[in-house]
Design an enzyme around this catalytic site. Structure first.
Site, PDB file in Angstrom:
ATOM      1  N   LYS A  42       0.827  -1.213   0.000  1.00 24.58           N
ATOM      2  CA  LYS A  42       0.000   0.000   0.000  1.00 24.58           C
ATOM      3  C   LYS A  42       0.863   1.266   0.000  1.00 24.58           C
ATOM      4  O   LYS A  42       2.075   1.221   0.266  1.00 24.58           O
ATOM      5  CB  LYS A  42      -0.946  -0.041   1.200  1.00 24.58           C
ATOM      6  CG  LYS A  42      -1.973  -1.195   1.111  1.00 24.58           C
ATOM      7  CD  LYS A  42      -3.008  -1.118   2.226  1.00 24.58           C
ATOM      8  CE  LYS A  42      -4.031  -2.245   2.110  1.00 24.58           C
ATOM      9  NZ  LYS A  42      -5.092  -2.137   3.147  1.00 24.58           N
ATOM     10  N   TYR A  98     -12.195  -1.554  -4.073  1.00 22.94           N
ATOM     11  CA  TYR A  98     -12.728  -1.756  -2.716  1.00 22.94           C
ATOM     12  C   TYR A  98     -14.258  -1.634  -2.658  1.00 22.94           C
ATOM     13  O   TYR A  98     -14.809  -1.430  -1.579  1.00 22.94           O
ATOM     14  CB  TYR A  98     -12.082  -0.765  -1.747  1.00 22.94           C
ATOM     15  CG  TYR A  98     -10.687  -1.188  -1.302  1.00 22.94           C
ATOM     16  CD1 TYR A  98     -10.510  -2.283  -0.449  1.00 22.94           C
ATOM     17  CD2 TYR A  98      -9.558  -0.506  -1.722  1.00 22.94           C
ATOM     18  CE1 TYR A  98      -9.244  -2.677  -0.029  1.00 22.94           C
ATOM     19  CE2 TYR A  98      -8.286  -0.894  -1.305  1.00 22.94           C
ATOM     20  CZ  TYR A  98      -8.139  -1.982  -0.453  1.00 22.94           C
ATOM     21  OH  TYR A  98      -6.885  -2.375  -0.044  1.00 22.94           O
ATOM     22  N   PHE A 109     -15.250   3.405   6.860  1.00 27.55           N
ATOM     23  CA  PHE A 109     -13.850   3.586   6.456  1.00 27.55           C
ATOM     24  C   PHE A 109     -13.664   3.626   4.948  1.00 27.55           C
ATOM     25  O   PHE A 109     -12.543   3.822   4.472  1.00 27.55           O
ATOM     26  CB  PHE A 109     -12.969   2.494   7.080  1.00 27.55           C
ATOM     27  CG  PHE A 109     -13.283   1.077   6.662  1.00 27.55           C
ATOM     28  CD1 PHE A 109     -12.820   0.565   5.456  1.00 27.55           C
ATOM     29  CD2 PHE A 109     -14.027   0.236   7.486  1.00 27.55           C
ATOM     30  CE1 PHE A 109     -13.098  -0.735   5.063  1.00 27.55           C
ATOM     31  CE2 PHE A 109     -14.309  -1.073   7.108  1.00 27.55           C
ATOM     32  CZ  PHE A 109     -13.839  -1.552   5.891  1.00 27.55           C
ATOM     33  N   ARG A 125      -2.532 -14.566   4.362  1.00 28.40           N
ATOM     34  CA  ARG A 125      -3.139 -13.790   5.448  1.00 28.40           C
ATOM     35  C   ARG A 125      -2.426 -14.063   6.775  1.00 28.40           C
ATOM     36  O   ARG A 125      -2.325 -13.170   7.620  1.00 28.40           O
ATOM     37  CB  ARG A 125      -4.649 -14.031   5.513  1.00 28.40           C
ATOM     38  CG  ARG A 125      -5.359 -13.463   4.262  1.00 28.40           C
ATOM     39  CD  ARG A 125      -6.859 -13.349   4.414  1.00 28.40           C
ATOM     40  NE  ARG A 125      -7.229 -12.339   5.377  1.00 28.40           N
ATOM     41  CZ  ARG A 125      -7.586 -11.084   5.080  1.00 28.40           C
ATOM     42  NH1 ARG A 125      -7.597 -10.658   3.836  1.00 28.40           N
ATOM     43  NH2 ARG A 125      -7.933 -10.250   6.024  1.00 28.40           N
ATOM     44  N   THR A 167      -5.828  -7.258  10.338  1.00 28.05           N
ATOM     45  CA  THR A 167      -6.084  -5.974   9.680  1.00 28.05           C
ATOM     46  C   THR A 167      -5.550  -4.804  10.506  1.00 28.05           C
ATOM     47  O   THR A 167      -4.901  -3.905   9.973  1.00 28.05           O
ATOM     48  CB  THR A 167      -7.608  -5.794   9.473  1.00 28.05           C
ATOM     49  OG1 THR A 167      -8.099  -6.927   8.751  1.00 28.05           O
ATOM     50  CG2 THR A 167      -7.915  -4.514   8.719  1.00 28.05           C
ATOM     51  N   ARG A 169       2.305  -6.817   8.780  1.00 23.92           N
ATOM     52  CA  ARG A 169       1.618  -5.651   9.349  1.00 23.92           C
ATOM     53  C   ARG A 169       2.205  -5.269  10.710  1.00 23.92           C
ATOM     54  O   ARG A 169       2.314  -4.078  11.020  1.00 23.92           O
ATOM     55  CB  ARG A 169       0.108  -5.912   9.415  1.00 23.92           C
ATOM     56  CG  ARG A 169      -0.547  -5.769   8.035  1.00 23.92           C
ATOM     57  CD  ARG A 169      -1.944  -6.304   7.998  1.00 23.92           C
ATOM     58  NE  ARG A 169      -2.678  -5.873   6.798  1.00 23.92           N
ATOM     59  CZ  ARG A 169      -3.831  -6.409   6.411  1.00 23.92           C
ATOM     60  NH1 ARG A 169      -4.387  -7.377   7.117  1.00 23.92           N
ATOM     61  NH2 ARG A 169      -4.431  -5.966   5.313  1.00 23.92           N
ATOM     62  N   ASN A 184      -2.150   0.022   6.634  1.00 26.59           N
ATOM     63  CA  ASN A 184      -1.659  -1.243   7.185  1.00 26.59           C
ATOM     64  C   ASN A 184      -0.758  -2.012   6.228  1.00 26.59           C
ATOM     65  O   ASN A 184      -0.703  -3.238   6.276  1.00 26.59           O
ATOM     66  CB  ASN A 184      -2.834  -2.086   7.703  1.00 26.59           C
ATOM     67  CG  ASN A 184      -3.824  -2.436   6.628  1.00 26.59           C
ATOM     68  OD1 ASN A 184      -3.658  -2.044   5.473  1.00 26.59           O
ATOM     69  ND2 ASN A 184      -4.856  -3.177   6.986  1.00 26.59           N
ATOM     70  N   HIS A 198      -2.268  -5.408   1.233  1.00 23.73           N
ATOM     71  CA  HIS A 198      -3.564  -6.055   0.999  1.00 23.73           C
ATOM     72  C   HIS A 198      -3.335  -7.535   0.750  1.00 23.73           C
ATOM     73  O   HIS A 198      -2.313  -7.918   0.191  1.00 23.73           O
ATOM     74  CB  HIS A 198      -4.232  -5.442  -0.245  1.00 23.73           C
ATOM     75  CG  HIS A 198      -5.424  -6.229  -0.722  1.00 23.73           C
ATOM     76  ND1 HIS A 198      -6.658  -6.108  -0.120  1.00 23.73           N
ATOM     77  CD2 HIS A 198      -5.556  -7.179  -1.685  1.00 23.73           C
ATOM     78  CE1 HIS A 198      -7.506  -6.941  -0.727  1.00 23.73           C
ATOM     79  NE2 HIS A 198      -6.861  -7.590  -1.673  1.00 23.73           N
ATOM     80  N   GLU A 243      -9.631  -9.865  -8.290  1.00 24.95           N
ATOM     81  CA  GLU A 243      -8.604  -8.852  -8.040  1.00 24.95           C
ATOM     82  C   GLU A 243      -7.414  -9.009  -8.995  1.00 24.95           C
ATOM     83  O   GLU A 243      -6.820  -8.010  -9.423  1.00 24.95           O
ATOM     84  CB  GLU A 243      -8.139  -8.943  -6.581  1.00 24.95           C
ATOM     85  CG  GLU A 243      -9.242  -8.536  -5.607  1.00 24.95           C
ATOM     86  CD  GLU A 243      -8.897  -8.785  -4.147  1.00 24.95           C
ATOM     87  OE1 GLU A 243      -9.755  -8.490  -3.281  1.00 24.95           O
ATOM     88  OE2 GLU A 243      -7.785  -9.272  -3.851  1.00 24.95           O
TER      89      GLU A 243
HETATM   90  O1  CDP Z   1      -7.340  -5.855   4.358  1.00 22.91           O
HETATM   91  P1  CDP Z   1      -8.170  -6.794   5.205  1.00 22.91           P
HETATM   92  O2  CDP Z   1      -8.839  -7.874   4.384  1.00 22.91           O
HETATM   93  O3  CDP Z   1      -7.397  -7.354   6.360  1.00 22.91           O
HETATM   94  O4  CDP Z   1      -9.324  -5.906   5.872  1.00 22.91           O
HETATM   95  P2  CDP Z   1     -10.770  -5.477   5.320  1.00 22.91           P
HETATM   96  O5  CDP Z   1     -11.737  -5.646   6.433  1.00 22.91           O
HETATM   97  O6  CDP Z   1     -11.059  -6.174   4.025  1.00 22.91           O
HETATM   98  O7  CDP Z   1     -10.619  -3.924   5.060  1.00 22.91           O
HETATM   99  C1  CDP Z   1      -9.984  -3.443   3.888  1.00 22.91           C
HETATM  100  C2  CDP Z   1      -9.061  -2.329   4.281  1.00 22.91           C
HETATM  101  O8  CDP Z   1      -9.827  -1.232   4.781  1.00 22.91           O
HETATM  102  C3  CDP Z   1      -8.085  -2.634   5.408  1.00 22.91           C
HETATM  103  O9  CDP Z   1      -6.932  -3.339   4.980  1.00 22.91           O
HETATM  104  C4  CDP Z   1      -7.738  -1.239   5.900  1.00 22.91           C
HETATM  105  O10 CDP Z   1      -6.798  -0.588   5.042  1.00 22.91           O
HETATM  106  C5  CDP Z   1      -9.091  -0.529   5.771  1.00 22.91           C
HETATM  107  N1  CDP Z   1      -9.851  -0.508   7.046  1.00 22.91           N
HETATM  108  C6  CDP Z   1      -9.910   0.663   7.792  1.00 22.91           C
HETATM  109  O11 CDP Z   1      -9.350   1.691   7.386  1.00 22.91           O
HETATM  110  N2  CDP Z   1     -10.602   0.683   8.979  1.00 22.91           N
HETATM  111  C7  CDP Z   1     -11.228  -0.419   9.429  1.00 22.91           C
HETATM  112  N3  CDP Z   1     -11.891  -0.373  10.584  1.00 22.91           N
HETATM  113  C8  CDP Z   1     -11.187  -1.611   8.692  1.00 22.91           C
HETATM  114  C9  CDP Z   1     -10.486  -1.631   7.496  1.00 22.91           C
HETATM  115 MG    MG Z   2     -10.236  -7.692   2.908  1.00 23.02          MG
END
Ligand code: CDP
Ligand code: MG
Length: 139
Positions: free
Chosen positions: A11, A51, A59, A87, A93, A104, A114, A117, A128
């Protein structure tokens, strides 16, 4: 049967801090083969599309702004059990909850910035990958 591919992005926070090399090394050391890779700067429209599944969440809009704020590195990775293993490599996350030694835990700033992705399912890994890479860009 679990699929063999996952899609990652390094990122904008991690690219800007010059962590790309360290993160790519961790990916290689964990046994992933790089099938495609590119540096690019997403437009807000492209980041919003990537996204889209999160549209409506609080968010979402700040995430789209962040993801289009600077260059990212996108990569298509291959390995047995790619989704779950990747993962595990990147951690939770929210980096505050990420296991020690994960990407992370080492490189993220906060829950939004973070560092990386990782796809969450075989189906999304295909969607994707098609978002970023044509057949001619895969090796
Ligand atoms: O990336 P990951 O699959 O772990 O998390 P996600 O739930 O799919 O969320 C996508 C992205 O949104 C995260 O990687 C964060 O960059 C962002 N995010 C955020 O800014 N605040 C949150 N509470 C949850 C996610
Ligand atoms: Mg995700």
């Amino acid at each position: 049967m679990a699929g063999r591919i996952t899609l990652t992005m390094i990122k904008p926070d991690a690219v800007a801090k010059n962590y790309t090399g360290s993160i790519v090394k961790m990916i290689g050391d964990a046994g992933f083969r790089i099938a495609a890779m590119k540096l690019m700067h997403l437009t807000p429209v492209q980041a919003a599309r990537f996204y889209e599944v999160h549209k409506g969440k609080p968010f979402y809009e700040p995430l789209v702004a962040f993801m289009s704020s600077g260059p990212i590195v996108a990569a298509l990775l291959e390995k047995e059990n790619a989704i779950a293993d990747f993962r595990e490599l990147i951690g939770a996350t929210n980096p505050a909850n990420a296991a020690p030694g994960t990407v992370r835990a080492l490189f993220a700033t906060d829950v939004q910035r973070n560092a990386v992705h990782g796809s969450d399912s075989d189906e999304n890994a295909i969607i994707e990958s098609d978002f970023f890479f044509s057949g001619l860009e895969r090796y």
